[in-house]
Motif scaffolding. Structure first.
Motif, PDB file in Angstrom:
ATOM      1  N   ALA A 133      44.047   9.171  73.926  1.00 11.26           N
ATOM      2  CA  ALA A 133      45.294   9.311  73.186  1.00 11.26           C
ATOM      3  C   ALA A 133      45.674   7.954  72.622  1.00 11.26           C
ATOM      4  N   THR A 134      46.215   7.960  71.422  1.00 13.20           N
ATOM      5  CA  THR A 134      46.659   6.717  70.804  1.00 13.20           C
ATOM      6  C   THR A 134      48.168   6.658  70.863  1.00 13.20           C
ATOM      7  N   ASP A 135      48.676   5.576  71.420  1.00 13.95           N
ATOM      8  CA  ASP A 135      50.110   5.371  71.520  1.00 13.95           C
ATOM      9  C   ASP A 135      50.389   3.978  70.984  1.00 13.95           C
ATOM     10  N   GLU A 136      51.028   3.906  69.837  1.00 12.10           N
ATOM     11  CA  GLU A 136      51.335   2.616  69.207  1.00 12.10           C
ATOM     12  C   GLU A 136      50.092   1.746  69.073  1.00 12.10           C
ATOM     13  N   GLY A 137      48.986   2.348  68.653  1.00  6.33           N
ATOM     14  CA  GLY A 137      47.773   1.586  68.418  1.00  6.33           C
ATOM     15  C   GLY A 137      46.937   1.311  69.648  1.00  6.33           C
ATOM     16  N   THR A 138      47.396   1.732  70.832  1.00  6.83           N
ATOM     17  CA  THR A 138      46.644   1.509  72.058  1.00  6.83           C
ATOM     18  C   THR A 138      45.941   2.800  72.434  1.00  6.83           C
ATOM     19  N   GLY A 139      44.605   2.751  72.568  1.00  7.53           N
ATOM     20  CA  GLY A 139      43.860   3.929  72.987  1.00  7.53           C
ATOM     21  C   GLY A 139      43.904   4.069  74.494  1.00  7.53           C
ATOM     22  N   LEU A 140      44.400   5.173  74.978  1.00  5.59           N
ATOM     23  CA  LEU A 140      44.480   5.436  76.412  1.00  5.59           C
ATOM     24  C   LEU A 140      43.555   6.599  76.721  1.00  5.59           C
ATOM     25  N   ARG A 141      42.675   6.452  77.704  1.00  3.00           N
ATOM     26  CA  ARG A 141      41.707   7.497  78.033  1.00  3.00           C
ATOM     27  C   ARG A 141      42.123   8.188  79.336  1.00  3.00           C
ATOM     28  N   PHE A 142      42.457   9.468  79.214  1.00  2.00           N
ATOM     29  CA  PHE A 142      42.868  10.276  80.350  1.00  2.00           C
ATOM     30  C   PHE A 142      41.738  11.233  80.712  1.00  2.00           C
ATOM     31  N   SER A 143      41.511  11.427  82.012  1.00  3.25           N
ATOM     32  CA  SER A 143      40.435  12.292  82.483  1.00  3.25           C
ATOM     33  C   SER A 143      40.986  13.404  83.364  1.00  3.25           C
ATOM     34  N   TRP A 144      40.396  14.582  83.247  1.00  2.95           N
ATOM     35  CA  TRP A 144      40.740  15.741  84.068  1.00  2.95           C
ATOM     36  C   TRP A 144      39.514  16.181  84.844  1.00  2.95           C
ATOM     37  N   ASP A 145      39.642  16.360  86.156  1.00  2.00           N
ATOM     38  CA  ASP A 145      38.583  17.018  86.924  1.00  2.00           C
ATOM     39  C   ASP A 145      38.516  18.467  86.443  1.00  2.00           C
ATOM     40  N   ALA A 146      37.312  18.996  86.312  1.00  2.00           N
ATOM     41  CA  ALA A 146      37.122  20.343  85.763  1.00  2.00           C
ATOM     42  C   ALA A 146      37.864  21.409  86.563  1.00  2.00           C
ATOM     43  N   ASP A 147      37.950  21.253  87.871  1.00  2.00           N
ATOM     44  CA  ASP A 147      38.594  22.278  88.695  1.00  2.00           C
ATOM     45  C   ASP A 147      40.050  21.937  89.045  1.00  2.00           C
ATOM     46  N   ALA A 148      40.655  21.023  88.285  1.00  2.00           N
ATOM     47  CA  ALA A 148      42.039  20.616  88.556  1.00  2.00           C
ATOM     48  C   ALA A 148      42.999  21.766  88.268  1.00  2.00           C
ATOM     49  N   ARG A 149      43.911  21.980  89.198  1.00  2.00           N
ATOM     50  CA  ARG A 149      44.993  22.937  89.035  1.00  2.00           C
ATOM     51  C   ARG A 149      46.297  22.203  89.308  1.00  2.00           C
ATOM     52  N   ILE A 150      47.184  22.207  88.327  1.00  2.00           N
ATOM     53  CA  ILE A 150      48.473  21.518  88.460  1.00  2.00           C
ATOM     54  C   ILE A 150      49.554  22.470  87.949  1.00  2.00           C
TER      55      ILE A 150
END
Length: 96
Positions: free
Chosen positions: A17-34
């Protein structure tokens, strides 16, 4: 793919995700339930182990060096949360 200490593979999905020019990389475990529930005077975040690891990872990304104040991630029932969940925003805020 990464692996845990018990050698079971964990599939992950990465989103940058880009927020004010900063690339932030978020990861999800495939079996994540939230799931996020609003009980009136309390908000409950209920997650399985993979979901808790995923949320912890999201928070660590936002806590990283060089991440600007106001950087955030929106989670909704169509984007990272179980169906019927209330929306959740994780945001870095340095100012009071």
């Amino acid at each position: 793919m990464t692996s845990r200490d018990d050698s079971a593979p964990i599939e992950t999905t990465h989103v940058t995700a880009t927020d004010e020019g900063t690339g932030l990389r978020f990861s999800w475990d495939a079996d994540a339930r939230i799931a996020v529930r609003n009980l009136g005077s309390e908000v409950v975040i209920e997650a399985n182990a993979a979901g808790l690891r995923t949320l912890a990872g999201h928070l660590l990304v936002l806590a990283g060096d060089g991440v600007p104040d106001g950087a955030h991630l929106h989670l909704e029932d169509s984007n990272g949360l179980e169906e019927g969940s209330f929306g959740l925003v994780l945001e870095r805020g340095e100012e009071e």
